[in-house]
Enzyme design. Structure first.
Site, PDB file in Angstrom:
ATOM      1  N   LYS A  31      42.529 -58.641 -51.353  1.00 21.32           N
ATOM      2  CA  LYS A  31      43.185 -57.325 -51.292  1.00 21.32           C
ATOM      3  C   LYS A  31      43.410 -56.920 -49.825  1.00 21.32           C
ATOM      4  O   LYS A  31      42.862 -57.557 -48.917  1.00 21.32           O
ATOM      5  CB  LYS A  31      42.324 -56.280 -52.014  1.00 21.32           C
ATOM      6  CG  LYS A  31      40.976 -56.014 -51.377  1.00 21.32           C
ATOM      7  CD  LYS A  31      40.101 -55.184 -52.305  1.00 21.32           C
ATOM      8  CE  LYS A  31      38.685 -55.132 -51.852  1.00 21.32           C
ATOM      9  NZ  LYS A  31      38.260 -53.937 -51.189  1.00 21.32           N
ATOM     10  N   ARG A  68      32.135 -44.954 -58.042  1.00 17.12           N
ATOM     11  CA  ARG A  68      33.577 -44.828 -57.768  1.00 17.12           C
ATOM     12  C   ARG A  68      34.353 -44.994 -59.067  1.00 17.12           C
ATOM     13  O   ARG A  68      35.053 -44.102 -59.513  1.00 17.12           O
ATOM     14  CB  ARG A  68      34.067 -45.940 -56.815  1.00 17.12           C
ATOM     15  CG  ARG A  68      33.428 -46.009 -55.476  1.00 17.12           C
ATOM     16  CD  ARG A  68      34.158 -46.992 -54.554  1.00 17.12           C
ATOM     17  NE  ARG A  68      34.128 -48.387 -55.014  1.00 17.12           N
ATOM     18  CZ  ARG A  68      34.451 -49.419 -54.269  1.00 17.12           C
ATOM     19  NH1 ARG A  68      34.858 -49.237 -53.026  1.00 17.12           N
ATOM     20  NH2 ARG A  68      34.399 -50.647 -54.743  1.00 17.12           N
ATOM     21  N   TYR A  83      44.157 -42.315 -19.430  1.00 10.28           N
ATOM     22  CA  TYR A  83      44.170 -40.883 -19.740  1.00 10.28           C
ATOM     23  C   TYR A  83      42.843 -40.192 -19.429  1.00 10.28           C
ATOM     24  O   TYR A  83      41.777 -40.785 -19.604  1.00 10.28           O
ATOM     25  CB  TYR A  83      44.486 -40.681 -21.223  1.00 10.28           C
ATOM     26  CG  TYR A  83      45.923 -40.980 -21.569  1.00 10.28           C
ATOM     27  CD1 TYR A  83      46.966 -40.232 -21.030  1.00 10.28           C
ATOM     28  CD2 TYR A  83      46.219 -42.021 -22.436  1.00 10.28           C
ATOM     29  CE1 TYR A  83      48.283 -40.520 -21.354  1.00 10.28           C
ATOM     30  CE2 TYR A  83      47.539 -42.305 -22.767  1.00 10.28           C
ATOM     31  CZ  TYR A  83      48.569 -41.553 -22.224  1.00 10.28           C
ATOM     32  OH  TYR A  83      49.869 -41.834 -22.542  1.00 10.28           O
ATOM     33  N   MET A 125      47.744 -45.986 -26.715  1.00 12.15           N
ATOM     34  CA  MET A 125      48.438 -46.414 -27.933  1.00 12.15           C
ATOM     35  C   MET A 125      48.881 -47.877 -27.888  1.00 12.15           C
ATOM     36  O   MET A 125      48.721 -48.614 -28.848  1.00 12.15           O
ATOM     37  CB  MET A 125      49.645 -45.508 -28.199  1.00 12.15           C
ATOM     38  CG  MET A 125      50.321 -45.816 -29.516  1.00 12.15           C
ATOM     39  SD  MET A 125      51.770 -44.809 -29.808  1.00 12.15           S
ATOM     40  CE  MET A 125      51.041 -43.311 -30.424  1.00 12.15           C
TER      41      MET A 125
HETATM   42  C1  LIG Z   1      34.863 -54.487 -56.562  1.00 16.52           C
HETATM   43  C2  LIG Z   1      34.751 -55.344 -55.350  1.00 16.52           C
HETATM   44  N1  LIG Z   1      34.304 -56.604 -55.490  1.00 16.52           N
HETATM   45  C3  LIG Z   1      34.193 -57.433 -54.426  1.00 16.52           C
HETATM   46  C4  LIG Z   1      34.520 -57.002 -53.151  1.00 16.52           C
HETATM   47  C5  LIG Z   1      34.329 -57.931 -51.981  1.00 16.52           C
HETATM   48  O1  LIG Z   1      33.278 -57.459 -51.195  1.00 16.52           O
HETATM   49  P1  LIG Z   1      32.868 -58.150 -49.813  1.00 16.52           P
HETATM   50  O2  LIG Z   1      34.054 -58.021 -48.948  1.00 16.52           O
HETATM   51  O3  LIG Z   1      31.714 -57.363 -49.341  1.00 16.52           O
HETATM   52  O4  LIG Z   1      32.542 -59.569 -50.112  1.00 16.52           O
HETATM   53  C6  LIG Z   1      34.981 -55.708 -52.970  1.00 16.52           C
HETATM   54  C7  LIG Z   1      35.303 -55.244 -51.608  1.00 16.52           C
HETATM   55  O5  LIG Z   1      35.506 -54.124 -51.283  1.00 16.52           O
HETATM   56  C8  LIG Z   1      35.105 -54.850 -54.093  1.00 16.52           C
HETATM   57  O6  LIG Z   1      35.549 -53.587 -53.967  1.00 16.52           O
END
Ligand SMILES: Cc1ncc(COP(=O)(O)O)c(C=O)c1O
Length: 362
Positions: free
Chosen positions: A35, A132, A255, A303
């Site tokens: 992701k 969550r 700056y 920046m």
């Molecule tokens: C539901 C879930 N599983 C797995 C992972 C992977 O975690 P990590 O990057 O700590 O290995 C994440 C990362 O945010 C996650 O949200």
């Protein structure tokens, strides 16, 4: 001449990290979390490299990430952490994407799809401590009592939960989450379970279950807080020198006039800044490398530019266009150290590296 900042991503190191995790994992299968553009490193090349190495299950956060991945890899399993939102049902079914069902609403949304399509499988998320997403254990118990065929009617092929303190092996939440997930899994005999992210793979094998979901450790971030990082370095960010000059008088730098350099100092201005994800909090704290030479950052991060003191470096290495390394696990600036300097985590450091930084894959 080197003119744009680059992020060199070592795909063979990512594959080696995945193989290391797979060997360590006591369950059946090690997937990969790609992701957020593979934590900023580039989802397409990373996922292709991992698939070539034998990874068959990928995790993303959103439908749009899943659709991009599906275009590249038509045959792998893709699970979507955010689950199925209103109006997304048919895209999931059409592209054989697996939603992680996180709530009663998502469950109800998925049922008619699962009833219609044999391949419309899902995963079910139990919230054991993160707070969550996911069904709370009591909610899941009550639901199973009211609808004993729920898992079949959603074609649930995986039960999952997420550890909130996996990088800290002694944390009391770990055994608590384990116990809650084990209890929930009694409702789902024969259905595989997934609990481990990167840190989880380094916990006792009883945490492992069947499917692992590592992310950060693939990308060189340490999976454990208090242990030496066993993962191979993956990413190196280099920025070109725009200009080098020797100061003729004592001068403030950047700056706020908050940085200072003295007459005779040689300063190099390089092309990267907070718009590229080099966090402003690194002002006055960070170092770069010119080859073997460690060079301190002078003044505030701006920046698009940074200034380094290169007085101690041979002039031949600091000409216009020469690279200064800002992040380079292999060059002495590990991603976790850069993150630690500004009290953030390696995840954020990588994920924020901006689009102006050209990705190069080796
Ligand atoms: C539901 C879930 N599983 C797995 C992972 C992977 O975690 P990590 O990057 O700590 O290995 C994440 C990362 O945010 C996650 O949200």
């Amino acid at each position: 001449m080197f003119t744009t900042p680059t992020l060199t991503v070592d795909l063979s190191a990512i594959v080696a990290n995945w193989e290391q995790l797979r060997r360590r994992f006591a369950g059946d299968e090690c997937g990969a979390v790609v992701k957020a553009d593979a934590y900023g490193l580039g989802m397409a090349p990373v996922a292709r490299a991992l698939e070539n190495a034998g990874c068959h299950t990928f995790f993303v956060a959103t439908l749009s990430e899943a659709l991009s991945l599906r275009e590249i890899l038509p045959d792998v399993r893709i699970l979507v952490f955010h689950g199925v939102q209103a109006g997304e049902e048919f895209s999931f079914a059409a592209h054989r994407l697996i939603p992680v069902l996180n709530s009663r609403t998502q469950i109800d949304r998925w049922k008619p799809i699962a009833a219609e399509h044999v391949h419309a499988v899902s995963a079910l998320h139990i919230d054991t401590a993160m707070g969550r997403l996911g069904l709370q254990p009591e909610e899941f118990d009550a639901l199973m009592l009211a609808e004993p065929k729920l898992l079949e009617s959603c074609r649930v092929g995986l039960l999952m939960s997420h550890l909130s303190c996996a990088p800290t092996p002694g944390h009391p939440l770990n055994p608590m989450q384990l116990a809650l997930l084990k209890a929930a899994s009694r409702h789902a005999p024969g259905i595989p379970v997934s609990l481990c992210n990167s840190g989880g793979i380094f916990l006792d094998p009883e945490y492992h279950f069947q499917l692992a979901r590592p992310g950060c450790s693939l990308y060189g971030i340490s999976p454990q807080e208090q242990a030496e990082n066993p993962m191979r370095p993956v990413a190196s960010w280099q920025a070109p020198i725009l200009m080098t000059r020797t100061l003729t008088h004592n001068q403030t730098i950047s700056y706020g006039g908050a940085g200072a350099a003295t007459a005779g100092a040689r300063l190099a201005t390089v092309a990267s800044g907070y718009a590229d994800g080099y966090l402003r909090g690194l002002s006055h704290k960070a170092v770069g490398y010119v080859g073997e030479h460690r060079v301190p950052l002078v003044g505030r991060v701006t920046m698009d530019m940074l200034v380094f003191d290169v007085t101690e470096v041979p002039e031949s290495l600091t000409q216009e266009g020469a690279p200064i390394t800002l992040l380079g696990d292999a060059d002495g600036i590990r991603v976790d150290d850069l993150a630690g300097a500004v009290e953030t985590i390696g995840y954020e450091t990588l994920a924020r590296i901006g689009a102006r930084v050209k990705r190069i894959y080796i």
